[in-house]
Scaffold this active site. Structure first.
Site, short mmCIF file in Angstrom:
data_model
loop_
_atom_site.label_atom_id
_atom_site.label_comp_id
_atom_site.label_asym_id
_atom_site.label_seq_id
_atom_site.Cartn_x
_atom_site.Cartn_y
_atom_site.Cartn_z
N ARG A 162 0.84 -1.21 0.00
CA ARG A 162 0.00 0.00 0.00
C ARG A 162 0.87 1.26 0.00
NH1 ARG A 162 -2.21 -3.69 -1.22
NH2 ARG A 162 -4.12 -4.64 -0.44
N SER A 237 -11.79 -0.96 2.66
CA SER A 237 -10.96 -1.22 3.85
C SER A 237 -10.40 0.09 4.39
CB SER A 237 -9.82 -2.18 3.50
OG SER A 237 -10.33 -3.42 3.09
N GLU A 333 -5.65 3.20 6.02
CA GLU A 333 -5.32 3.08 4.59
C GLU A 333 -5.93 4.25 3.82
OE1 GLU A 333 -6.28 -0.10 1.03
OE2 GLU A 333 -5.86 -0.87 3.01
#
Length: 337
Positions: A162, A237, A333
């Site tokens: 990520r 998410s 995130e």
């Protein structure tokens, strides 16, 4: 191309937060993007893609530039491979479905991930054993200072979990306008290592799946776990799965032997953040109109009128509880604006 003042962003973010932009403009070409930077050099600018990976906690006191550059094409091909290009404003899932309609393999495990093509390298998005970096060739990016275009290849992007150069070293310096991917035309490398995919295929009595069948399995799994942003505001998410050293993990695992984990290197493990959050009792909880989805503890949701600040407070409550309970820090995130 027209600037609009006090522009509502409710339908431009998947959380459905009722924030406003001081000014707003939508650009459909690279030339229009360049014109905005030339004509309004002193205006602070906020670049908006699909609005799927951000939480707006306040109004945006800047010129919001909506990147609505569309298009997809074949760049080059051989007998076995093809390089395809997606422009930044293309919806990611629709782009994946287009590649599958051509029988091009490589992106099927990342079906139904929200957002647009242009932001996929920034986050190095991934799902079910695949990441963008696996098929990434290069991206073309607009330099906010020089107004020139620059190509970044895979090594340039310094991809991590990520992570990419666009999130740290060159953050806010470039705007990605197109992305090239190398996909298979023959001998597709089917990736069904994740148990959820195997179970979904088995349920449908599929033993030798095509790339299209893998995609359908992923879509079914995601739809069963994740709410549709059009029906319930969310950003997918919300937290990253924490990656910690094995030395740090050992005493925690001894204390919590049922803790799930995956080895990611000889010295590190990844712990599912959803499992940690669920063990803390947050799954399905609601705090006013902000809450945690009943089917997936990783997903924070807006039940209607929640503000970004209220959702952020829920996220911070989760982080503090997970840290206190397990001694593990979990990071957002989603970009907090």
């Amino acid at each position: 191309m027209q600037l609009q003042a006090n522009f509502p962003l409710l339908t431009f973010n998947t959380f459905g937060i009722a924030a406003q932009a001081k000014q707003f403009v939508s650009v459909e070409t690279v030339d229009e993007l360049r014109d905005v930077f030339i004509q309004y050099p002193n205006e602070p600018k906020f670049i908006l893609g699909g609005g799927s990976n951000m939480l707006l906690t306040k109004n945006i006191e800047a010129l919001v530039v909506h990147l609505n550059i569309k298009g997809k094409e074949i760049v080059s091909e051989t007998e076995n491979e093809v390089v395809v290009r997606g422009m930044a404003g293309e919806n990611w899932h629709e782009f994946v479905l287009w590649t599958l309609s051509q029988n091009y393999g490589g992106l099927e495990n990342m079906s139904l991930i929200p957002g647009n093509v242009g932001t996929t390298p920034v986050q190095n998005i991934g799902a079910y054993g695949k990441e963008i970096k696996d098929n990434f060739v290069s991206c073309l990016a607009f330099d906010r200072s020089t107004h020139e275009l620059k190509t970044f290849n895979r090594d340039d992007c310094a991809f991590g979990y990520r992570e990419s150069i666009f999130k740290n070293k060159v953050k806010d310096q470039y705007i990605i306008v197109s992305v090239d991917f190398c996909l298979s035309k023959t001998n597709h490398q089917i990736n069904t290592a994740y148990g959820d995919i195997q179970a979904e295929l088995a349920k449908n009595e599929i033993t030798n799946p095509s790339i299209q069948e893998v995609s359908k399995a992923v879509i079914a799994i995601r739809q069963s776990k994740l709410p549709d942003p059009k029906e319930l505001g969310n950003s997918g998410s919300f937290f990253k799965n924490p990656v910690i050293s094995k030395a740090e993990f050992a005493p925690i695992h001894q204390k919590f032997p049922d803790m799930k984990y995956f080895e990611v290197s000889p010295t590190e493990v990844k712990v599912p953040a959803g499992w940690l959050i669920e063990q803390c009792g947050f799954k399905g909880q609601r705090f006013g109109d902000a809450g945690i989805h009943k089917n997936q503890a990783l997903v924070l949701v807006n039940y209607g009128q929640a503000t970004g600040q209220e959702i952020l407070e829920v996220a911070q409550k989760i982080q503090a509880t997970v840290l206190e309970t397990f001694g593990i820090s979990i990071e957002a995130e989603v970009n907090i604006i």
